[in-house]
Scaffold this motif. Structure first.
Motif, PDB file in Angstrom:
ATOM      1  N   GLY A 158       0.788  -1.221   0.000  1.00 44.91           N
ATOM      2  CA  GLY A 158       0.000   0.000   0.000  1.00 44.91           C
ATOM      3  C   GLY A 158       0.821   1.273   0.000  1.00 44.91           C
ATOM      4  O   GLY A 158       0.304   2.354   0.261  1.00 44.91           O
ATOM      5  N   LEU A 186      -8.141  -0.249  -4.187  1.00 39.78           N
ATOM      6  CA  LEU A 186      -7.183  -0.841  -3.253  1.00 39.78           C
ATOM      7  C   LEU A 186      -7.637  -2.220  -2.776  1.00 39.78           C
ATOM      8  O   LEU A 186      -6.826  -3.148  -2.701  1.00 39.78           O
ATOM      9  N   GLU A 197      -6.587  -2.828   4.490  1.00 38.46           N
ATOM     10  CA  GLU A 197      -7.752  -2.153   5.065  1.00 38.46           C
ATOM     11  C   GLU A 197      -7.361  -1.356   6.304  1.00 38.46           C
ATOM     12  O   GLU A 197      -7.835  -0.229   6.514  1.00 38.46           O
ATOM     13  N   ALA A 251      -5.846   1.756   5.064  1.00 39.00           N
ATOM     14  CA  ALA A 251      -6.839   2.687   4.520  1.00 39.00           C
ATOM     15  C   ALA A 251      -7.580   3.414   5.633  1.00 39.00           C
ATOM     16  O   ALA A 251      -7.817   4.628   5.545  1.00 39.00           O
ATOM     17  N   ASP A 272     -10.110   9.707   1.844  1.00 39.13           N
ATOM     18  CA  ASP A 272     -10.044   8.259   1.669  1.00 39.13           C
ATOM     19  C   ASP A 272      -9.927   7.932   0.181  1.00 39.13           C
ATOM     20  O   ASP A 272     -10.856   8.154  -0.590  1.00 39.13           O
ATOM     21  N   ARG A 278      -9.188   4.835  -1.058  1.00 39.61           N
ATOM     22  CA  ARG A 278      -9.172   3.385  -1.283  1.00 39.61           C
ATOM     23  C   ARG A 278      -9.944   2.958  -2.526  1.00 39.61           C
ATOM     24  O   ARG A 278      -9.600   1.946  -3.149  1.00 39.61           O
ATOM     25  N   ASP A 279     -10.993   3.698  -2.900  1.00 41.71           N
ATOM     26  CA  ASP A 279     -11.807   3.308  -4.050  1.00 41.71           C
ATOM     27  C   ASP A 279     -11.458   4.074  -5.315  1.00 41.71           C
ATOM     28  O   ASP A 279     -12.112   3.907  -6.347  1.00 41.71           O
ATOM     29  N   GLY A 302      -0.935  -1.415  -4.331  1.00 45.29           N
ATOM     30  CA  GLY A 302      -1.439  -0.322  -3.506  1.00 45.29           C
ATOM     31  C   GLY A 302      -0.546   0.898  -3.469  1.00 45.29           C
ATOM     32  O   GLY A 302      -0.847   1.856  -2.748  1.00 45.29           O
ATOM     33  N   PHE A 326      -2.406   4.033  -4.168  1.00 46.43           N
ATOM     34  CA  PHE A 326      -3.056   4.563  -2.969  1.00 46.43           C
ATOM     35  C   PHE A 326      -2.055   5.345  -2.114  1.00 46.43           C
ATOM     36  O   PHE A 326      -2.336   6.453  -1.656  1.00 46.43           O
ATOM     37  N   THR A 347      -2.174   9.268  -1.106  1.00 43.84           N
ATOM     38  CA  THR A 347      -2.404   9.553   0.306  1.00 43.84           C
ATOM     39  C   THR A 347      -1.268  10.345   0.936  1.00 43.84           C
ATOM     40  O   THR A 347      -1.492  11.356   1.620  1.00 43.84           O
TER      41      THR A 347
END
Length: 379
Positions: free
Chosen positions: A145, A199, A228, A231, A241, A243-244, A253, A256, A260
């Motif tokens: 991630g 993600l 998760e 996230a 957020d 993640r989607d 990831g 992401f 982030t």
């Protein structure tokens, strides 16, 4: 009038570099069109070769930095510094530090594989004065991630009792809080990414791409819980957020993580590189465009360089030939994408021979197709 031919192939992986493919194709095409004017174009889709493609088109320097590979071993990674629009831009590939090919010498350890080295590259580019960073994120060995990258950029991760997590990403599922020990000011980061996976979930980083990195099906719940936890903690830390977001699941990831922790924006890889290198303008000036790659198949149509070249050629009304080692006859869309597909392997040539003699066979395949090419393009 002498035809103007643009040579814009990708590499034949395991056999020829893109430059060697261009040279072999020019050798064959000169016998078909002896008076032709040839122009080379380096293409890339954000994966391996992106940095070289942009540097060869624009000039620039190659920088070498000491980083950690996905398993924490010391290696050297390269990236480019180029001038784009008056800005110093660092162009890099995450695979140079955190790629799958860096760990082929050992059994897979996806639970330990980290993007820390990618963070070190970003940090080095920033310290060298990069005003913008472009990073391609194909070919990863990781499923963390982007937490390793964030560690290198001075973010810290804690479990519920406030104790720092010291063995990341292995104990990532215990994450509850994130802090930054910065400030570490980063330039704007553009991510070349042709993956639209989120993600988590059935289309996410773990289930779609995890198996090729050594993640077993029975391990999916563990790796999903790790991401998760990241996230949830990240959304509390940043108030956003991702993640989607399409592409969040790219490179295990890392898409992401870059959004982030670095405020990065994701862009289609081929389009991003084509815009920077001026490929549209080169195609507009050509009478014939040649592209290709080692294996022309259904994956080619999913954002890879040759398909991107073909789409631009079609839009400009230019005929386009695809050269390849092998092609998949069960994918009719390939015939629709290209005016002519010329594979170098047939039943008379073994796979091993086609790889070892690829340059010779490319030139030969073109010259043996002289009549077809001439009739098709009427030069």
């Amino acid at each position: 009038m002498s035809p103007r031919i643009l040579l814009a192939p990708d590499k034949f992986k395991g056999s020829l570099t893109a430059a060697e493919v261009r040279s072999a194709c020019e050798t064959g095409l000169r016998l078909v069109f002896p008076d032709a004017q040839f122009t080379d174009a380096a293409i890339a889709d954000g994966g391996e070769g992106t940095s070289e493609a942009i540097r060869s088109a624009l000039g620039g320097t190659t920088e070498t930095v000491a980083v950690r590979d996905p398993l924490g071993r010391p290696i050297e990674a390269e990236f480019s510094l180029v001038q784009i629009g008056g800005k110093t831009v660092a162009v890099m590939e995450m695979s140079a530090a955190s790629g799958f090919e860096k760990v082929l010498d050992v059994p897979p350890h996806p639970e330990r594989a980290s993007t820390y080295g990618t963070g070190q590259m970003i940090q080095a580019a920033t310290q060298l004065g990069a005003e913008q960073i472009l990073i391609g994120i194909g070919g990863s060995a990781t499923n963390d991630g982007g937490v390793g990258m964030a560690q290198a950029l001075q973010f810290r991760f804690f479990q519920g009792d406030g104790v720092p997590l010291s063995d990341l990403p292995t104990d990532l599922e215990r994450l509850t809080r994130i802090e930054s020990t910065g400030p570490f000011d980063l330039p704007p980061i553009l991510v070349a990414c042709d993956v639209d996976s989120p993600l988590l979930g059935e289309r996410g980083a773990t289930r779609v791409y995890g198996p090729q990195k050594g993640i077993q099906e029975q391990q999916f719940p563990l790796f999903e819980s790790r991401l998760e936890a990241l996230a949830v903690a990240a959304s509390e830390f940043t108030g956003t957020d991702h993640r989607d977001h399409p592409g969040a699941g790219a490179a295990g990831g890392l898409g992401f993580g870059l959004m982030t922790f670095c405020g990065a924006t994701l862009h289609p890889g081929f389009d991003l590189v084509a815009d920077i290198t001026g490929l549209h303008e080169q195609i507009a000036k050509a009478d014939l465009v040649l592209t290709g790659e080692g294996s022309l198949d259904s994956q080619t149509l999913n954002g890879k360089g040759p398909a991107g070249v073909a789409a631009l050629a079609r839009a400009a009304g230019k005929p386009v030939i695809a050269l390849c080692g092998i092609t998949d006859p069960d994918v009719p869309e390939l015939a629709e994408a290209f005016d002519l597909v010329l594979p170098i392997k047939d039943d008379s040539v073994s796979t091993e021979e086609s790889i070892s003699r690829a340059a010779e066979l490319l030139a030969s395949r073109i010259t043996h197709s002289t009549d077809t090419i001439r009739k098709l393009f009427d030069f």
